[in-house]
Each structure stands twice: as structure tokens, then as C-alpha cells.
Design a protein around this motif. Structure first.
Motif, PDB file in Angstrom:
ATOM      1  N   ALA A 208     -13.698 -13.551 -21.273  1.00  0.00           N
ATOM      2  CA  ALA A 208     -13.077 -14.334 -20.194  1.00  0.00           C
ATOM      3  C   ALA A 208     -11.576 -14.090 -20.208  1.00  0.00           C
ATOM      4  O   ALA A 208     -10.995 -13.802 -21.253  1.00  0.00           O
ATOM      5  N   ASP A 209     -10.973 -14.207 -19.021  1.00  0.00           N
ATOM      6  CA  ASP A 209      -9.527 -14.018 -18.916  1.00  0.00           C
ATOM      7  C   ASP A 209      -8.797 -15.354 -18.877  1.00  0.00           C
ATOM      8  O   ASP A 209      -7.601 -15.409 -19.121  1.00  0.00           O
ATOM      9  N   LEU A 353     -12.040 -15.150 -25.367  1.00  0.00           N
ATOM     10  CA  LEU A 353     -10.943 -14.646 -24.523  1.00  0.00           C
ATOM     11  C   LEU A 353     -10.736 -13.135 -24.691  1.00  0.00           C
ATOM     12  O   LEU A 353     -10.773 -12.612 -25.805  1.00  0.00           O
ATOM     13  N   ASN A 354     -10.501 -12.452 -23.583  1.00  0.00           N
ATOM     14  CA  ASN A 354     -10.103 -11.046 -23.631  1.00  0.00           C
ATOM     15  C   ASN A 354      -8.619 -10.972 -24.018  1.00  0.00           C
ATOM     16  O   ASN A 354      -7.890 -11.947 -23.803  1.00  0.00           O
ATOM     17  N   PRO A 355      -8.162  -9.843 -24.563  1.00  0.00           N
ATOM     18  CA  PRO A 355      -6.726  -9.729 -24.861  1.00  0.00           C
ATOM     19  C   PRO A 355      -5.902 -10.030 -23.602  1.00  0.00           C
ATOM     20  O   PRO A 355      -6.225  -9.572 -22.514  1.00  0.00           O
ATOM     21  N   ILE A 417      -3.936 -14.530 -34.013  1.00  0.00           N
ATOM     22  CA  ILE A 417      -4.706 -13.894 -32.936  1.00  0.00           C
ATOM     23  C   ILE A 417      -4.343 -14.410 -31.550  1.00  0.00           C
ATOM     24  O   ILE A 417      -4.839 -13.922 -30.551  1.00  0.00           O
ATOM     25  N   VAL A 418      -3.486 -15.444 -31.539  1.00  0.00           N
ATOM     26  CA  VAL A 418      -2.986 -15.912 -30.233  1.00  0.00           C
ATOM     27  C   VAL A 418      -1.482 -16.143 -30.348  1.00  0.00           C
ATOM     28  O   VAL A 418      -0.942 -16.261 -31.446  1.00  0.00           O
ATOM     29  N   GLU A 448      -2.220 -17.688 -25.590  1.00  0.00           N
ATOM     30  CA  GLU A 448      -2.640 -16.391 -25.026  1.00  0.00           C
ATOM     31  C   GLU A 448      -3.198 -15.527 -26.143  1.00  0.00           C
ATOM     32  O   GLU A 448      -2.586 -15.427 -27.212  1.00  0.00           O
ATOM     33  N   LYS A 449      -4.323 -14.900 -25.893  1.00  0.00           N
ATOM     34  CA  LYS A 449      -4.955 -14.035 -26.908  1.00  0.00           C
ATOM     35  C   LYS A 449      -4.149 -12.735 -27.033  1.00  0.00           C
ATOM     36  O   LYS A 449      -3.772 -12.142 -26.026  1.00  0.00           O
TER      37      LYS A 449
END
Ligand SMILES: C[S@@+](CC[C@H](N)C(=O)[O-])C[C@H]1O[C@@H](n2cnc3c(N)ncnc32)[C@H](O)[C@@H]1O
Length: 450
Positions: A208-209, A353-355, A417-418, A448-449
Motif C-alpha cells: 500500500a502507498d 507499506l511500499n517504500p 524502517i520509517v 513514511e516507509k
């Protein structure tokens, strides 16, 4: 040009696990499967039944069952018509109540997601779809998949057409999603968001974005006395957000079967006192717990107004808020395991979450915000302070492994990671608080990832 709408239910019913999914080709008859059947279909094909009539058909089935079981009825048609009218009125009332739900921190949420290219958006707390529709409208050009979770079936029934409209895939728009030539998949999942990872796997969504969680109850819960949240209007002492019918599950299966009645009538005076104090912030927690326990010795406390009566007025000056507000909030939090689900969903949401994707969480209670802050800091690799973010008394209610986690300090075990988008939580503006008092306690945090 295609759309796909799926609705899933997963939960425990009388001890046995069930998984059912309704795959709804928009405008065609609903089908019930025990397996996921994914497909895409042309907008204009098979449009034989609108969502509204599908709902009516479902209601009709319910009415038919009820009529069959009361075999003495001689006037089935009249009864059915009156039941249908009653259901229609009830639905109109529910819709009116839910549409009255004002989405908090809406422009702040839209700002948080603005820089992200959103192909897949997840709303973990769909409610009336207020936030979801605006996010989807803002990202209409790029969005390909939407997943909306809610434990409450009524919320999904109300949000679904609004979400479809926002993407221009509803009947009124001719069923076309005009701005995107690849089609859009819509999934409505009636489940607890703490089951996010498994539910997404089941529907074949692997990233997911953007993910939004707007925690807590909606106006619809509070306004409908029969849901048992109201201290103004009488209703059964229930307070389950899932409504208690074929309930959506949480990983702790008890969370969907535990009712406010169980808590109020079954918990010890000491435990009631602690939740009034820690989850309600009630100064007179000892006294109120004592009053409840004395009253329930006479007879079980069965309705919301009986509980209001049992709690009585706390000593001292009269406050602006209703005297039962804090105790009701405490019972609601434990009935729905509202802190446990946040602990469980954050690692799953971050994993999904996607990058470059963002997770935004709106909380309304300091304990909720403390959990979000602590977890965001952990995943951002920020060393934990020695002070536990969750207060000592609140930790007494966490399961032992979470207690250990909340009280230990081991920054090296948390890779970054975020990144945190806002170090301080974003609150509502003066203008918003003026028009929506509920927004006063709202806090938004975003990560944010990497
Ligand atoms: C505050 S309302 C959301 C309102 C929505 N953002 C809007 O703008 O219309 C919260 C919704 O989340 C649902 N909800 C609360 N906790 C949940 C959970 N753990 N899992 C799934 N849904 C939940 C409630 O049933 C309610 O409908």
C-alpha cells in the motif's frame, strides 16, 4: 475499464471459525463464496441490480426468515411491506446519522498524503467514508486499488456508494472511472484492522502507498441508542463497535464477544476502578466503582441509563460534560480492546507499506497517542527514553509481553524502517474546534516507509 468490489467477513461465531466473502460485481446480484473469487468485469455488463436493491433483497431475505419462523402470521405480504418500510426508515435514519459524522483533521490528512503517488490506499477505519472519499478524489488519477476496513457492517453499507461515487464508478456516473484507463479494484473488508496483514493476503493486495487509521467510534455509534454507547438515550449495555452480529474478529477473539454488560456486571470493583481511572481519567474512580458494584448486587445493570443511574453524580462542582462521560469511555475502550488493536496493527501497517508510502494515525485519547508515538519512534530507530511512554497504571492492563516491551529500553533491536514526518502531533485548528468539538482532542501522527 473495470471495477471489482469485494466484501469479506472473518470471525468467530459460537466458537467456530468462519470466512465468508461477498464478491459483488457492481450492479449484479451478490454472490456468497467461502473462497475468494477474484475477477474483473466490464462496467456495463450484468448490471441487473443496483446496490440499493441488493440491500433491499438482503433485507427481504431477513424478513422472509422472520416471517417463516412466526408461522401464525396470516398476512405475510402486509407484514413484509411494513417490515420493508420499517427497514427503509431505519436505514434512512442510520444514513442521516452517519452522514452527520464530520471527518476530523481532513485537510491535514490530505496534506500528509499529497506528496505520495497513491496506487493503493487503505482506510482501516472506513466509517462513513469521509476521509476515504477525499483521499481517493485527491489521487483519482493514479489510484488503482482501495481497501476499506470496518468492523461495523452498517459503516460499510454507507461508505461503499460514497467511495464508488468519489471515483466516478457509481451508477450515476455511468459506472466509468473516467480519469484512469486501467480500472480500479475496491475491497470492503468487514474485519478488525488488527487482522490487516492476513486480510490483505486473502484479497491479493500485497502493498500500500497510504494507510489511514482514524481511531474510535463514529457519530453513528453514539447517536444510535440501540448500540449501547449513549448515556443520553437508553439502550442495551453493549458498546461493541462490530454490533455483535456475525462479528468481525480480533486476534483476541474475546474482543468481539465481550460486551459492556459483561464488564460492568462481571469485573471486580478493583478492576472497574482502575479502568475508570486509567481509561476514563475519572478522579472519583473508587467511588464510582463502589456505586456500580452496590447497584449490581440488587440486579444486573442491563441498560445504558441504568448504568448512568448507578454511577450517579460525582461529588463536587458540576462539570460541563455529562457525569457519566468518563466511565462510559473507559468501558467502551476495554469492550473493544481499543489499545490492544493499535499495538497490533502498527507493525502490520508498516510492513504492508511500499517504500515512500505513508501511515497516518488520528487518535483521540492520550493513551492511544502514547502507543502510536512509542511505536513510531521504535520503527524510526529513535532510542527509547527510560520513562515508559505508556503510564505505569495503564501498563497494568497490557498483556505481560507488551508490558515488558513497553517498559524495556533496547534501541538496537529496532532498525530504522520509517521516518517521522511530524515530530509533534498535529492538532485541530481553532476554526475546526469551533465547528467540531470532537476534534479538540484529535492528534495526527504520520510516518513514511524508507
Ligand atoms: C471515527 S470513525 C471513522 C470515520 C471516517 N474516517 C470518516 O471520515 O467517515 C471510526 C470507524 O472505525 C471503525 N473501527 C474502530 N475500530 C476499528 C477496528 N479495530 N477495526 C476496524 N474498524 C474499526 C468504527 O466502527 C468506525 O466506523
Amino acid at each position: 475499464m473495470t471495477t471489482k468490489t469485494t466484501t469479506m467477513q472473518r470471525g468467530w461465531s459460537r466458537g467456530s471459525y468462519f470466512l465468508t466473502k461477498t464478491t459483488t460485481p457492481r450492479g449484479s446480484h451478490r454472490r456468497h463464496h467461502h473462497e475468494h473469487v477474484g475477477f474483473r468485469f466490464p462496467h456495463h455488463a450484468q448490471r441487473t441490480q443496483s446496490n440499493a436493491s441488493a440491500f433491499a433483497a438482503k433485507k427481504k431475505t431477513t424478513t422472509t426468515n422472520a416471517t417463516t419462523s412466526s408461522s401464525k402470521s396470516n398476512d405475510d405480504d402486509t407484514n413484509n411491506k411494513s417490515d420493508e418500510r420499517h427497514e427503509k426508515k431505519k436505514r434512512e435514519n442510520i444514513e442521516a446519522a452517519h452522514h452527520g459524522h464530520v471527518s476530523v483533521l481532513l485537510s491535514e490528512v490530505l496534506d500528509a498524503f499529497k506528496p505520495v503517488k497513491i496506487q493503493t490506499h487503505i482506510d482501516g477505519t472506513l466509517g462513513a467514508g469521509g476521509h476515504a472519499t477525499k483521499v481517493l478524489e485527491q489521487h483519482k488519477e493514479e489510484v488503482k486499488t482501495f481497501v476499506g476496513f470496518d468492523v461495523d457492517e452498517t459503516a460499510i453499507e454507507i461508505a461503499r456508494p460514497r467511495v464508488e461515487r468519489s471515483l466516478g464508478v457509481d451508477d450515476a456516473s455511468g459506472g466509468e472511472k473516467k480519469s484512469n484507463d486501467g480500472g480500479v479494484a475496491l475491497h470492503f473488508v468487514r474485519n478488525n484492522f488488527d487482522q490487516m496483514r492476513a486480510a490483505l493476503r486473502d484479497i491479493g493486495v500485497d502493498g500500500a502507498d497510504s494507510i489511514l487509521l482514524d481511531l474510535g467510534v463514529s457519530s453513528m455509534h453514539l447517536d444510535r441508542a440501540e448500540r449501547g454507547f449513549s448515556f443520553q438515550n437508553d439502550g442495551p449495555l453493549d458498546m461493541r463497535m462490530c454490533g455483535g452480529t456475525t462479528s468481525a474478529s480480533s486476534s483476541s477473539s474475546s474482543s468481539s464477544s465481550l460486551t459492556a454488560f459483561d464488564v460492568v456486571n462481571g469485573w471486580s470493583e478493583e478492576d472497574l476502578g482502575r479502568i475508570f481511572r486509567d481509561y476514563g481519567g475519572e478522579r472519583h474512580w473508587k467511588l464510582l466503582a463502589k456505586r456500580v458494584c452496590e447497584r449490581r448486587m440488587e440486579k444486573p445493570i442491563e441498560t445504558t441509563l441504568e448504568l448512568v443511574k448507578a454511577l450517579g453524580n460525582p461529588p463536587g462542582k458540576r462539570e460541563k460534560i455529562h457525569p457519566a462521560t468518563r466511565a462510559f469511555q473507559a468501558v467502551r475502550i476495554v469492550t473493544n480492546d481499543e489499545l490492544g488493536v493499535i499495538e497490533r496493527v502498527i507493525p502490520q501497517a508498516i510492513e504492508v507499506l511500499n517504500p515512500g508510502g505513508r501511515l497516518a494515525i488520528i487518535t483521540f485519547h492520550s493513551l492511544e497517542d502514547a502507543i502510536v508515538k512509542k511505536q513510531f519512534r521504535k520503527f524510526a530507530g529513535v532510542p527509547e527514553s527510560r520513562e515508559p511512554t505508556v503510564g505505569r497504571s495503564a501498563m497494568m492492563f497490557l498483556p505481560p509481553e507488551e508490558f515488558d516491551d513497553a517498559s524495556s529500553s533496547n534501541p538496537s533491536s529496532s532498525p530504522k524502517i520509517v521516518k517521522m514526518i511530524n515530530r509533534k502531533p498535529i492538532g485541530a485548528s481553532e476554526e475546526e474546534i469551533k465547528v467540531n468539538a470532537r476534534s479538540r482532542s484529535a492528534k495526527l501522527r504520520v510516518v513514511e516507509k524508507l
